[in-house]
Design a protein around this motif. Structure first.
Motif, PDB file in Angstrom:
ATOM      1  N   ASN B  59      42.186 -16.953 -37.569  1.00 26.53           N
ATOM      2  CA  ASN B  59      41.751 -16.153 -38.725  1.00 26.53           C
ATOM      3  C   ASN B  59      42.406 -16.609 -40.027  1.00 26.53           C
ATOM      4  O   ASN B  59      42.308 -15.952 -41.055  1.00 26.53           O
ATOM      5  CB  ASN B  59      42.034 -14.661 -38.479  1.00 26.53           C
ATOM      6  CG  ASN B  59      43.525 -14.369 -38.391  1.00 26.53           C
ATOM      7  OD1 ASN B  59      44.358 -15.270 -38.434  1.00 26.53           O
ATOM      8  ND2 ASN B  59      43.859 -13.095 -38.271  1.00 26.53           N
ATOM      9  N   LEU B  90      43.570 -15.856 -31.108  1.00 26.64           N
ATOM     10  CA  LEU B  90      44.073 -14.478 -31.132  1.00 26.64           C
ATOM     11  C   LEU B  90      43.499 -13.702 -29.945  1.00 26.64           C
ATOM     12  O   LEU B  90      42.437 -14.071 -29.450  1.00 26.64           O
ATOM     13  CB  LEU B  90      43.657 -13.805 -32.448  1.00 26.64           C
ATOM     14  CG  LEU B  90      44.256 -14.441 -33.702  1.00 26.64           C
ATOM     15  CD1 LEU B  90      43.623 -13.841 -34.954  1.00 26.64           C
ATOM     16  CD2 LEU B  90      45.758 -14.258 -33.746  1.00 26.64           C
ATOM     17  N   PRO B  91      44.104 -12.636 -29.480  1.00 27.94           N
ATOM     18  CA  PRO B  91      45.401 -12.097 -29.916  1.00 27.94           C
ATOM     19  C   PRO B  91      46.570 -12.880 -29.313  1.00 27.94           C
ATOM     20  O   PRO B  91      46.405 -13.590 -28.320  1.00 27.94           O
ATOM     21  CB  PRO B  91      45.373 -10.675 -29.342  1.00 27.94           C
ATOM     22  CG  PRO B  91      44.527 -10.782 -28.108  1.00 27.94           C
ATOM     23  CD  PRO B  91      43.508 -11.850 -28.386  1.00 27.94           C
ATOM     24  N   LYS B 115      43.986  -9.278 -33.125  1.00 27.55           N
ATOM     25  CA  LYS B 115      42.707  -9.874 -33.526  1.00 27.55           C
ATOM     26  C   LYS B 115      42.241  -9.331 -34.854  1.00 27.55           C
ATOM     27  O   LYS B 115      42.484  -8.201 -35.175  1.00 27.55           O
ATOM     28  CB  LYS B 115      41.661  -9.593 -32.462  1.00 27.55           C
ATOM     29  CG  LYS B 115      41.206 -10.912 -31.830  1.00 27.55           C
ATOM     30  CD  LYS B 115      39.919 -10.757 -31.062  1.00 27.55           C
ATOM     31  CE  LYS B 115      39.296 -12.129 -30.937  1.00 27.55           C
ATOM     32  NZ  LYS B 115      39.291 -12.640 -29.613  1.00 27.55           N
TER      33      LYS B 115
END
Ligand code: SF4
Lengths: 412, 115
Positions: B59, B90-91, B115
């Motif tokens: 991200n 992620l996570p 996330k």
């Protein structure tokens, strides 16, 4: 009414909360201005934390995570993104966040754990214009480690405190060239291990007794003039030297963040810039406690956690109405020892007194006197301003004592 | 020959003296604890360092990471190059292995990322 309000969710606040909880106080709220617990540790991604507490070397985020997890597991109430605006003498805490607007909590006891901020002003007493490219070391740390943005390519660092040293390595690892670390004093205030692994590992020169005297560049910094200083810390003209660089980091020490404490009317020490406290870390305002870097700047987070445990336990006793106070032993120092924490002992029990010296001394004794009578003497091969010392006083030593003086004696 | 080192194994930073004969270590002194001796021996034979840095997440945010063990000192910048080219999914939980077996060590997350 809330039993215990803790201001700050960094290492001190979290450890104080856990300690109070374990001592029977369940009605606790931690107020934290950031969006997560952890405080400054979140940006201290290097390792070296936790050797005392956990017997292993952790990074800052890992150390914070252990405490944050415990706080969560215990179900301690935490309000994030919450700014404390004011604390009154009668222990009302006025705070604000976006969900609740401005709100007020009446506390039975308060623990101050707001941490510290970077000293910046004095260091900027430098000639020249004010181009961009000048950052405090802590700001640069946040930019690099949290935002992922390298503030410059060619760096000079003024001040050799631990954050400055850590950032010298960090910027080097990220591809910048650190040209020098200048330290006004003839010794570094950083840990020896950090000089070794952050500077020597990368051949970064440490220029002791040096300062920055001029900034060059109009919009962006283009270089600095550095100079050696004499015994009176005045720059020596003949030693002026130009170093081209686009970034200057200032690492000039930390100062407790005590704006809120002033509002409560707690007495502050002009040496530590933190509150004057007793052995439970209770300030001069009863029921208000202080711990961590808001009390005095620590070199190890492990000590912050330990101190916060003391404050958490002290606050729990206060809330439960346990009052064992039966003394008022003031502690004074000789100047070579700059300060002690606590500054006053109000209960004759075993007490560990922490202290910091004003210079590097070798082969010394830390002597504790009750008037002319030597109560305790502790030998040290070396003491330094960077490292906090601890002296353990037992309850029996405090019998009949009215005041204590801590003196640093150099052996001939 | 004698070599003077600063022990980096804990914040105490003891000054260590190492007596060397060629490449052989004759004695180590100045250490307060056994880890100091270990450090001196490793430093005089094959220096290692624990690397801490950050890695990009999918991200765009950063996750802090470390090598689970110290790696050879001369490999630090090579390890960084690999870490900087890797993107973490992620996570992430603390301790998750994000790169395995990099110069004899794993690269693990030191913070949590949702996330
Ligand atoms: S010798 Fe032991 S006590 Fe001294 S710095 Fe090394 S690890 Fe720490």
């Amino acid at each position: 009414m809330t039993d215990l309000v803790i201001i700050g969710g960094g290492p001190a606040g979290m450890s104080a909360a856990i300690s109070a909880y374990e001592n029977g106080i369940k009605d606790i709220v931690i107020l934290e201005r950031d969006d997560e617990l952890g405080g400054i540790l979140r940006q201290c991604i290097h390792n070296g934390f936790g050797l005392h507490k956990f017997k292993e070397e952790l990074t800052g985020p890992e150390y914070a995570h252990r405490y944050a997890k415990k706080v969560r597991d215990l179900g301690i109430n935490v309000k994030l993104n919450t700014m404390v605006l004011d604390i009154t003498k009668d222990k009302r805490v006025i705070a604000t966040n976006s969900q609740e607007g401005v709100f007020e909590i009446q506390a039975r006891a308060i623990i101050l754990a707001m941490g510290c901020r970077e000293r910046a002003k004095g260091a900027l007493n430098i000639a020249g214009s004010r181009p961009s490219g000048i950052y405090s070391a802590g700001t640069a740390q946040k930019l690099v480690n949290v935002k992922g943005y390298l503030p410059g390519k060619e760096i000079v660092i003024l001040g050799s405190g631990d954050i400055g040293l850590i950032m010298a390595r960090r910027m080097t690892l990220e591809g910048a060239c650190v040209k020098a670390v200048c330290e006004l004093m003839p010794y570094s205030s950083g840990l020896a291990r950090n000089i070794e692994q952050c500077l020597n590992d990368f051949n970064i020169p440490l220029r002791l007794s040096h300062t920055v005297v001029e900034l060059h560049g109009r919009e962006r910094l283009e270089g600095v003039t550095i100079a050696r200083v004499d015994e009176n810390r005045r720059p020596i003209k003949e030693s002026y030297e130009f170093i081209p660089c686009d970034t200057l980091l200032l690492s000039c020490g930390l100062i407790p963040e005590n704006e809120l404490t002033k509002g409560i009317g707690a007495e502050l020490s002009s040496v530590t810039n933190g509150s004057v406290v007793d052995q439970n870390r209770e300030t001069t305002v009863s029921g208000v406690f202080s711990c961590g870097n808001v009390l005095h700047v620590h070199d190890l987070v492990d000590y912050v956690s330990e101190e916060a445990e003391i404050a958490g336990k002290g606050a729990s006793e206060y809330i439960k109405g346990i009052n064992k106070k039966g003394a008022s032993i003031g502690i004074t120092v000789d100047g070579k020892i700059r300060y002690t924490v606590p500054q006053i002992i109000t209960e004759k029990k075993d007490v560990t007194v922490y202290l910091r010296v004003n210079n590097v001394y070798k082969n010394v004794k830390i002597n504790v006197y009750d008037k002319d009578r030597l109560v305790l003497s502790k030998k040290k091969l070396k003491v330094a301003p960077a490292e906090m010392e601890a002296v353990k006083l037992s309850a029996s030593m405090l019998e009949g004592v009215e005041s204590l003086k801590f003196v640093l004696e150099e052996e001939k | 020959m004698n070599r003077t080192l600063t022990c980096i194994a804990c914040p105490l930073g003891c000054t260590l003296s190492v007596e060397l004969e060629g490449k052989d270590i004759i004695s180590v002194s100045g250490n307060t604890c056994p880890r100091g001796k270990e450090y001196a021996i490793s430093e005089c034979t094959h220096p290692v360092r624990t690397l801490t840095t950050t890695m990009r997440c999918e991200n765009g945010e950063l996750v802090s990471v470390k090598t689970s063990k110290p790696i050879p000192k001369e490999r630090v910048f090579d390890a960084l190059a690999v870490i900087n080219k890797t993107v973490a999914r992620l996570p992430i939980a603390v301790g998750d292995v994000l790169i395995s077996d990099l110069f004899g060590s794993d690269v693990v997350a030191t913070m949590e990322k949702r996330k």
